[in-house]
Design a protein around this motif. Structure first.
Motif, PDB file in Angstrom:
ATOM      1  N   LEU A  62       0.808  -1.214   0.000  1.00  0.00           N
ATOM      2  CA  LEU A  62       0.000   0.000   0.000  1.00  0.00           C
ATOM      3  C   LEU A  62       0.841   1.264   0.000  1.00  0.00           C
ATOM      4  N   GLY A  63       2.025   1.185   0.578  1.00  0.00           N
ATOM      5  CA  GLY A  63       2.856   2.371   0.731  1.00  0.00           C
ATOM      6  C   GLY A  63       3.020   2.780   2.176  1.00  0.00           C
ATOM      7  N   LEU A  64       2.718   1.855   3.095  1.00  0.00           N
ATOM      8  CA  LEU A  64       2.826   2.124   4.534  1.00  0.00           C
ATOM      9  C   LEU A  64       4.044   1.432   5.118  1.00  0.00           C
ATOM     10  N   ASP A  65       5.141   1.444   4.371  1.00  0.00           N
ATOM     11  CA  ASP A  65       6.362   0.790   4.835  1.00  0.00           C
ATOM     12  C   ASP A  65       6.968   1.485   6.041  1.00  0.00           C
ATOM     13  N   ASP A  66       6.548   2.723   6.304  1.00  0.00           N
ATOM     14  CA  ASP A  66       7.069   3.459   7.456  1.00  0.00           C
ATOM     15  C   ASP A  66       6.201   3.266   8.704  1.00  0.00           C
ATOM     16  N   VAL A  67       5.196   2.402   8.629  1.00  0.00           N
ATOM     17  CA  VAL A  67       4.364   2.065   9.788  1.00  0.00           C
ATOM     18  C   VAL A  67       4.858   0.743  10.353  1.00  0.00           C
ATOM     19  N   SER A  68       5.080   0.679  11.650  1.00  0.00           N
ATOM     20  CA  SER A  68       5.620  -0.540  12.245  1.00  0.00           C
ATOM     21  C   SER A  68       4.650  -1.696  12.085  1.00  0.00           C
ATOM     22  N   THR A  69       5.187  -2.895  12.114  1.00  0.00           N
ATOM     23  CA  THR A  69       4.364  -4.095  12.030  1.00  0.00           C
ATOM     24  C   THR A  69       3.391  -4.159  13.197  1.00  0.00           C
ATOM     25  N   ASP A  70       3.860  -3.822  14.377  1.00  0.00           N
ATOM     26  CA  ASP A  70       2.982  -3.847  15.551  1.00  0.00           C
ATOM     27  C   ASP A  70       1.836  -2.851  15.402  1.00  0.00           C
ATOM     28  N   LYS A  71       2.117  -1.683  14.842  1.00  0.00           N
ATOM     29  CA  LYS A  71       1.055  -0.688  14.663  1.00  0.00           C
ATOM     30  C   LYS A  71       0.055  -1.155  13.608  1.00  0.00           C
ATOM     31  N   LEU A  72       0.524  -1.769  12.536  1.00  0.00           N
ATOM     32  CA  LEU A  72      -0.398  -2.309  11.539  1.00  0.00           C
ATOM     33  C   LEU A  72      -1.305  -3.366  12.155  1.00  0.00           C
ATOM     34  N   ARG A  73      -0.743  -4.236  12.995  1.00  0.00           N
ATOM     35  CA  ARG A  73      -1.554  -5.260  13.677  1.00  0.00           C
ATOM     36  C   ARG A  73      -2.570  -4.596  14.602  1.00  0.00           C
ATOM     37  N   GLU A  74      -2.146  -3.546  15.277  1.00  0.00           N
ATOM     38  CA  GLU A  74      -3.062  -2.843  16.179  1.00  0.00           C
ATOM     39  C   GLU A  74      -4.224  -2.231  15.395  1.00  0.00           C
ATOM     40  N   TRP A  75      -3.921  -1.568  14.279  1.00  0.00           N
ATOM     41  CA  TRP A  75      -4.997  -0.993  13.466  1.00  0.00           C
ATOM     42  C   TRP A  75      -5.951  -2.072  12.992  1.00  0.00           C
ATOM     43  N   ARG A 100     -15.444   2.546  19.507  1.00  0.00           N
ATOM     44  CA  ARG A 100     -14.359   3.439  19.912  1.00  0.00           C
ATOM     45  C   ARG A 100     -12.988   2.968  19.413  1.00  0.00           C
ATOM     46  N   PRO A 101     -12.643   1.664  19.536  1.00  0.00           N
ATOM     47  CA  PRO A 101     -11.321   1.253  19.034  1.00  0.00           C
ATOM     48  C   PRO A 101     -11.142   1.548  17.551  1.00  0.00           C
ATOM     49  N   GLY A 102     -12.173   1.288  16.758  1.00  0.00           N
ATOM     50  CA  GLY A 102     -12.070   1.579  15.331  1.00  0.00           C
ATOM     51  C   GLY A 102     -11.896   3.062  15.065  1.00  0.00           C
ATOM     52  N   ASP A 103     -12.614   3.892  15.812  1.00  0.00           N
ATOM     53  CA  ASP A 103     -12.476   5.340  15.639  1.00  0.00           C
ATOM     54  C   ASP A 103     -11.065   5.797  15.990  1.00  0.00           C
ATOM     55  N   GLU A 104     -10.497   5.205  17.028  1.00  0.00           N
ATOM     56  CA  GLU A 104      -9.125   5.552  17.406  1.00  0.00           C
ATOM     57  C   GLU A 104      -8.153   5.175  16.297  1.00  0.00           C
ATOM     58  N   ALA A 105      -8.333   3.971  15.737  1.00  0.00           N
ATOM     59  CA  ALA A 105      -7.443   3.532  14.665  1.00  0.00           C
ATOM     60  C   ALA A 105      -7.573   4.435  13.448  1.00  0.00           C
ATOM     61  N   LYS A 106      -8.799   4.791  13.080  1.00  0.00           N
ATOM     62  CA  LYS A 106      -8.991   5.629  11.895  1.00  0.00           C
ATOM     63  C   LYS A 106      -8.361   7.002  12.084  1.00  0.00           C
ATOM     64  N   ALA A 107      -8.458   7.554  13.266  1.00  0.00           N
ATOM     65  CA  ALA A 107      -7.840   8.863  13.520  1.00  0.00           C
ATOM     66  C   ALA A 107      -6.324   8.775  13.345  1.00  0.00           C
ATOM     67  N   GLU A 108      -5.728   7.702  13.832  1.00  0.00           N
ATOM     68  CA  GLU A 108      -4.286   7.522  13.673  1.00  0.00           C
ATOM     69  C   GLU A 108      -3.922   7.309  12.206  1.00  0.00           C
ATOM     70  N   ILE A 109      -4.726   6.533  11.494  1.00  0.00           N
ATOM     71  CA  ILE A 109      -4.454   6.278  10.079  1.00  0.00           C
ATOM     72  C   ILE A 109      -4.483   7.578   9.284  1.00  0.00           C
ATOM     73  N   ILE A 110      -5.508   8.391   9.508  1.00  0.00           N
ATOM     74  CA  ILE A 110      -5.615   9.662   8.784  1.00  0.00           C
ATOM     75  C   ILE A 110      -4.430  10.566   9.118  1.00  0.00           C
ATOM     76  N   ALA A 111      -4.079  10.638  10.391  1.00  0.00           N
ATOM     77  CA  ALA A 111      -2.966  11.502  10.789  1.00  0.00           C
ATOM     78  C   ALA A 111      -1.667  11.064  10.122  1.00  0.00           C
ATOM     79  N   HIS A 112      -1.501   9.766   9.935  1.00  0.00           N
ATOM     80  CA  HIS A 112      -0.267   9.275   9.326  1.00  0.00           C
ATOM     81  C   HIS A 112      -0.298   9.355   7.807  1.00  0.00           C
ATOM     82  N   VAL A 113      -1.432   9.044   7.221  1.00  0.00           N
ATOM     83  CA  VAL A 113      -1.501   8.913   5.763  1.00  0.00           C
ATOM     84  C   VAL A 113      -1.737  10.249   5.070  1.00  0.00           C
TER      85      VAL A 113
END
Length: 404
Positions: A145-158, A184-197
């Motif tokens: 996808l182009g998220l090579d700068d996102v850690s494996t642990d963070k991808l698993r968390e999302w 709530r967990p999904g909303d938290e993940a989406k906020a982090e995804i948007i901030a990063h992407v």
């Protein structure tokens, strides 16, 4: 008139997530199309009816479940039909075509798989889901996808947070979400995804590259225009959940199935050419995407002997379809030697999984590398194999051991 058997009224989400099989076995026999109050929709449980509805886009256009809509948003592939759906498939499919996958998949998956194995191969024991299957799956897709700068642990968390949100499907007697906090967990993940992407999208707009999201922005668009983030993000969430989940849990499920048949495990380790067949049976035995596809009746219809008015919502339960006694002999058993028959693992029709070839390739390479490095792998019987999930299903943990 729809007649709902009494046992259907008592089913809970907790029971479905822990062990959906007894419930669906009864549904297939007694009510293959049944309204389930806990979900606020009809479930379709037999292979024949699931395939029939999945392929009939005219009478059964796709929609998204309420929980899925709350998680992904309205512009997701799962919620589109006709030309809109075709345009979105044209957006995501180029990187997933077999001819494209074959060019990059080895370099994408094998180096990381070997790196993960090197981290634990001298330990003699590990939870293979946490240490290997999920990391290999999320890393492969993340890098594509182009998220090579996102850690494996963070991808698993999302991925896990989006899964919790998407499967938060229980409704109350008024049809409202029974557990609004479950999103709530999904909303938290989406906020982090948007901030990063978001900053990455800013760059890809003016400096496109080979990554999938960059192509999503540009491919098929008029000169000087890119796709809206309102389109990119819902489909990115779909990929970060479903496309990350399927290969990882398919690997773990295939291992669990082979552990139940040690002589078949030995054959697969001795002959890696059997791995694709072993994985296909693993994904039939326990479908990774168990219940996610939803359709809407375009007109009054009778299906499975049940009269449904126009607008009725049905969920196609592919995990149940793959366990249908009328389609497969002894379906609850893992069997590498089962006669090859089509399954509903990746769906059917125009909404069949776009990443089927990619997912199978990740599973194949992951198991090839694992069996090559640790051919004496066996189940650690000090721990139970604990499957979980109704929307998505796989082992929460799978402890394995080997002689070092």
């Amino acid at each position: 008139m729809t007649i709902t058997p009494d046992f259907v009224n008592d089913i809970t989400m907790e029971q479905l997530e822990a062990d959906p099989y007894p419930f669906y076995e009864r549904l297939r026999k007694e009510a293959p199309v049944a309204f389930v109050p806990a979900l606020g929709m009809h479930l379709v449980s037999t292979r024949e009816l699931c395939e029939q509805i999945a392929r009939d886009d005219e009478n059964w256009p796709a929609v998204i479940s309420a929980a899925g809509g709350r998680t992904f948003g309205p512009a997701a592939l799962l919620n589109t039909n006709g030309e809109e759906h075709r345009e979105l498939r044209d957006m995501v499919e180029p990187h997933l075509q077999p001819s494209a996958v074959d060019k990059y998949i080895d370099n994408l998956v094998r180096p990381f798989a070997r790196e993960r194995i090197a981290a634990f191969e001298n330990d003699g024991h590990v939870d293979i889901v946490e240490a290997y299957c999920e990391p290999v799956s999320v890393r492969a897709l993340g890098d594509l996808l182009g998220l090579d700068d996102v850690s494996t642990d963070k991808l698993r968390e999302w991925f896990h947070k989006l899964s919790v949100s998407f499967t938060n499907a229980a409704v109350d007697e008024n049809g409202e979400f029974a557990n609004p906090e479950g999103f709530r967990p999904g909303d938290e993940a989406k906020a982090e995804i948007i901030a990063h992407v978001d900053p990455k999208i800013d760059k890809w707009i003016t400096q496109p590259d080979h990554t999938a999201i960059s192509h999503w922005l540009h491919d098929g668009m008029p000169e000087g225009q890119t796709r809206s983030r309102d389109v990119i993000y819902p489909n990115l969430y779909v990929f970060l959940l479903g496309a990350m989940q399927e290969p990882g849990h398919a690997m773990a499920t295939t291992l669990a199935g082979l552990f139940s048949r040690p002589e078949q495990l030995e054959r697969v380790i001795d002959d890696p050419e059997l791995i694709p067949r072993a994985a296909a049976e693993g994904m039939r035995w326990v479908a990774p995407i168990w219940s996610a596809v939803v359709k809407r009746a375009a007109r009054d219809v009778t299906v499975g002997g049940v009269d449904l008015p126009e607008g009725s919502i049905v969920m196609l339960t592919y995990g149940s379809a793959n366990q249908d006694e009328h389609a497969y002999d002894a379906p609850s058993q893992y069997d590498l030697d089962r006669p090859v028959k089509p399954t509903m693992t990746f769906g059917a029709g125009k909404h069949a999984c776009a990443g089927t070839y990619f997912a199978n390739a990740v599973v194949r390479i992951g198991l090839e590398e694992l069996f090559e490095a640790i051919p004496n792998l066996e189940l650690d019987t000090d721990h139970e194999v604990d499957f979980w999930g109704w929307g998505f299903r796989g082992p929460k943990q799978l402890f394995v051991k080997w002689e070092v």
